[in-house]
Design a protein around this motif. Structure first.
Motif, PDB file in Angstrom:
ATOM      1  N   TYR A 364      54.904 -29.099 -66.908  1.00 13.52           N
ATOM      2  CA  TYR A 364      54.114 -30.245 -67.353  1.00 13.52           C
ATOM      3  C   TYR A 364      54.098 -30.341 -68.877  1.00 13.52           C
ATOM      4  CZ  TYR A 364      52.429 -31.127 -62.615  1.00 13.52           C
ATOM      5  OH  TYR A 364      52.347 -31.441 -61.284  1.00 13.52           O
ATOM      6  N   ALA A 365      54.104 -29.201 -69.552  1.00 12.80           N
ATOM      7  CA  ALA A 365      54.151 -29.213 -71.020  1.00 12.80           C
ATOM      8  C   ALA A 365      55.471 -29.830 -71.477  1.00 12.80           C
ATOM      9  CB  ALA A 365      53.997 -27.793 -71.557  1.00 12.80           C
ATOM     10  N   TYR A 366      56.549 -29.480 -70.799  1.00 15.31           N
ATOM     11  CA  TYR A 366      57.853 -30.051 -71.121  1.00 15.31           C
ATOM     12  C   TYR A 366      57.845 -31.564 -70.889  1.00 15.31           C
ATOM     13  CZ  TYR A 366      62.603 -31.593 -70.055  1.00 15.31           C
ATOM     14  OH  TYR A 366      63.776 -32.306 -69.996  1.00 15.31           O
ATOM     15  N   ALA A 367      57.267 -31.979 -69.773  1.00 14.17           N
ATOM     16  CA  ALA A 367      57.214 -33.413 -69.460  1.00 14.17           C
ATOM     17  C   ALA A 367      56.407 -34.162 -70.516  1.00 14.17           C
ATOM     18  CB  ALA A 367      56.616 -33.623 -68.079  1.00 14.17           C
ATOM     19  N   LYS A 368      55.282 -33.592 -70.935  1.00 16.24           N
ATOM     20  CA  LYS A 368      54.445 -34.249 -71.944  1.00 16.24           C
ATOM     21  C   LYS A 368      55.188 -34.354 -73.277  1.00 16.24           C
ATOM     22  CE  LYS A 368      49.856 -34.164 -74.051  1.00 16.24           C
ATOM     23  NZ  LYS A 368      50.353 -34.478 -75.401  1.00 16.24           N
ATOM     24  N   ALA A 369      55.886 -33.305 -73.624  1.00 26.06           N
ATOM     25  CA  ALA A 369      56.651 -33.338 -74.876  1.00 26.06           C
ATOM     26  C   ALA A 369      57.725 -34.422 -74.827  1.00 26.06           C
ATOM     27  CB  ALA A 369      57.279 -31.971 -75.127  1.00 26.06           C
ATOM     28  N   GLU A 370      58.342 -34.586 -73.693  1.00 29.80           N
ATOM     29  CA  GLU A 370      59.348 -35.629 -73.530  1.00 29.80           C
ATOM     30  C   GLU A 370      58.726 -37.016 -73.677  1.00 29.80           C
ATOM     31  OE1 GLU A 370      62.951 -35.515 -72.595  1.00 29.80           O
ATOM     32  OE2 GLU A 370      62.471 -33.716 -73.772  1.00 29.80           O
ATOM     33  N   ASP A 372      56.005 -37.731 -75.323  1.00 26.68           N
ATOM     34  CA  ASP A 372      55.564 -37.911 -76.703  1.00 26.68           C
ATOM     35  C   ASP A 372      56.720 -38.309 -77.622  1.00 26.68           C
ATOM     36  OD1 ASP A 372      53.000 -37.290 -75.975  1.00 26.68           O
ATOM     37  OD2 ASP A 372      53.121 -35.177 -76.590  1.00 26.68           O
ATOM     38  N   LYS A 373      57.949 -37.973 -77.259  1.00 26.98           N
ATOM     39  CA  LYS A 373      59.114 -38.302 -78.075  1.00 26.98           C
ATOM     40  C   LYS A 373      59.690 -39.680 -77.757  1.00 26.98           C
ATOM     41  CE  LYS A 373      61.637 -34.758 -76.982  1.00 26.98           C
ATOM     42  NZ  LYS A 373      62.784 -33.812 -76.941  1.00 26.98           N
TER      43      LYS A 373
END
Length: 510
Positions: A364-370, A372-373
């Protein structure tokens, strides 16, 4: 279809009480003319309705079936001619014996008749390749169908209805908007608890849509007391079935009222029975029971705790995006939203479930970072009730309708899957509001979505995009408003998800 009957059952008026003056009015209740009539008791007699048909009407009207369930029968069904088919591989005597066996073990009237024989032999002779693909695909869908049908005490053979309705395509969409394996219209789906929004269409969810179909079919059987008539009502609406009963003189057997049903419904039950026969006797006709690419028992679901895309899931699980799309057909944009109060799930192969759960926080952290970009805001969540259904009239054309509703011709074509500019009188078109555009401000959160307007749909103006190092279908789609991964794949005839730097892609500018 659901149909609403506007007529009322009335008692006959005695001849002595009938008036001799009749008034004709048009649709606006404007008087057209008065007609003087001469009473003749040898011509006019008290007219009584068929009691059985009237009681059926009363039952389904009481249940407020005022919504329509689209008649989704395929063109091959509506054009059945029931002509003799030369297919010596299936002798008539053998067919009669097998149909007698089916009749004994199913609640359907599977009696031999030349019309049914014609359909069965026509399918076996002309549709073998299609039937083999359907038989293989059924190994995935039928177990989940049977579970839901059994839960509602529905005959398990009803599973063959989905073959006739959608050819087992969960995202199948008719020209008038009926969607999913069981071909529900929007309003009917909502009536039976199927969520339809900008992100989710549960009419395409195999389990939830089967549960809804089971409830509806159960009610139809409760009304008609006969599975053949229940299927006919599912296709054409209870009102058309009761009218056919009246016109036939009160017969209650499908085969006796078939000639009084709409053309497509006259071929509906024969098509259903033909598919049931072929599936039940598949091996005798040389079809192979192959293992499907996906097995239902080899999958499981996870309730999502944050918005995530199928492309992101593919990246972290190494499961092909095509497989994820197949397992999760109800997510229209390949995005699983997170909405408070809703339980949206991700279906995955069992062998990756453990890894996903063990690394959920990191995923989920990876998904959120994606998110946000991203270079453009995500499509906003909205309820599909904002759309309008327009019935094409004489003189209508796409340019005229685009001006009428303040939208582009390309949008109307996109919303309705039109490949040409031709329209037919009576054709139903889905039109969205003129403010149906992407928001200009960034979404406030990547894990929540609001009930506002959806992104604008693509236009027919194409540009060329050159793939760069590190690009993925998902990241490219985020650069263009109204563009999904599936759009890019369709425009460029891409079957997989692998891209190479320097590759040229066609993209709609929207």
């Amino acid at each position: 279809m659901f149909w609403i009957c506007n007529s009322q059952i009335q008692k006959p008026i005695p001849i002595s009480e009938q008036t001799s003056n009749y008034t004709l009015v048009d649709s606006t209740n404007k008087i057209v003319n008065d007609i003087k009539s001469v009473q003749d008791s040898t011509i006019f007699k008290a007219v009584f309705d068929n009691e059985h048909a009237a009681s059926l009407d009363k039952k389904w009207l009481e249940d407020l079936y005022s919504n329509t369930l689209f008649d989704s029968i395929y063109e091959s069904v509506t054009e059945l001619t029931f002509e003799n088919v030369d297919y010596p591989e299936l002798p008539t005597d053998t067919l009669k014996a097998r149909l007698k066996e089916l009749d004994a073990r199913t609640p359907f009237n599977v009696e031999y008749n030349p019309a049914l024989e014609s359909v069965i032999k026509s399918y076996l002779k002309n549709r073998r390749e299609t039937l083999q693909r359907l038989i293989t695909l059924s190994a995935y869908y039928f177990p989940m169908f049977e579970r839901e049908l059994d839960n509602h005490n529905i005959p398990l053979e009803i599973k063959y209805l989905a073959v006739v309705e959608s050819a087992l395509k969960p995202r199948a969409k008719s020209r008038v908007g009926a969607t999913g394996l069981w071909q529900f219209m929007y309003s009917t789906g909502k009536l039976y608890g199927l969520d339809v929004s900008s992100y989710v269409d549960e009419r395409s969810d195999p389990i939830k849509s089967t549960e809804a179909a089971s409830k509806y079919l159960s009610k139809l059987y409760e009304i008609f007391g006969d599975w053949d008539l229940a299927l006919a009502a599912y296709n054409s609406g209870p009102g058309n079935v009761t009218k056919a009963i009246r016109r036939s003189g009160g017969y209650q057997n499908y085969w006796n009222i078939r000639h009084n049903l709409p053309r497509e419904t006259a071929g509906y039950l024969p098509a259903f029975l033909a598919n049931m026969y072929i599936f039940e006797y598949a091996e005798q006709h040389g079809f192979k029971k192959l293992k499907p690419e996906f097995a239902y028992i080899e999958t499981d679901t996870i309730r999502v705790r944050q918005m995530i895309t199928l492309d992101q899931v593919s990246e972290v699980t190494d499961v092909d995006i095509e497989e994820l799309q197949f397992l999760n057909p109800s997510y229209k944009l390949d995005i699983i939203p997170y909405v408070k109060g809703e339980d949206y799930t991700l279906r995955l192969p069992r062998d990756v479930i453990g890894n996903f759960v063990s690394n959920e926080d990191a995923i989920y952290a990876y998904a959120k970072a994606e998110f946000d970009k991203r270079e453009k805001p995500l499509p906003q969540f909205f309820e599909a009730k904002d759309k309008t259904t327009y019935v094409v009239r004489s003189g209508d054309y796409l340019g005229r309708l685009s001006r009428k509703f303040g939208v582009r011709v390309s949008q109307i074509k996109q919303w309705n899957g039109l490949r040409s500019n031709e329209l037919k009188i009576g054709q139903r078109l889905t039109i969205y509001p003129s403010n149906y555009v992407a928001p200009t401000t960034t979404a406030t959160s990547s894990t929540t979505v609001a009930n506002t307007s959806l992104k604008s749909h693509i236009s027919s103006d194409m540009i060329t995009y050159i793939v760069k190092s590190g690009d993925s279908l998902w990241s490219i789609s985020q650069k263009f408003p109204g563009v999904s991964v599936q759009n890019i794949k369709e425009w460029n005839d891409i079957s997989g998800s692998k891209l190479k730097p320097g590759m040229k892609l066609k993209i709609s500018k929207g």
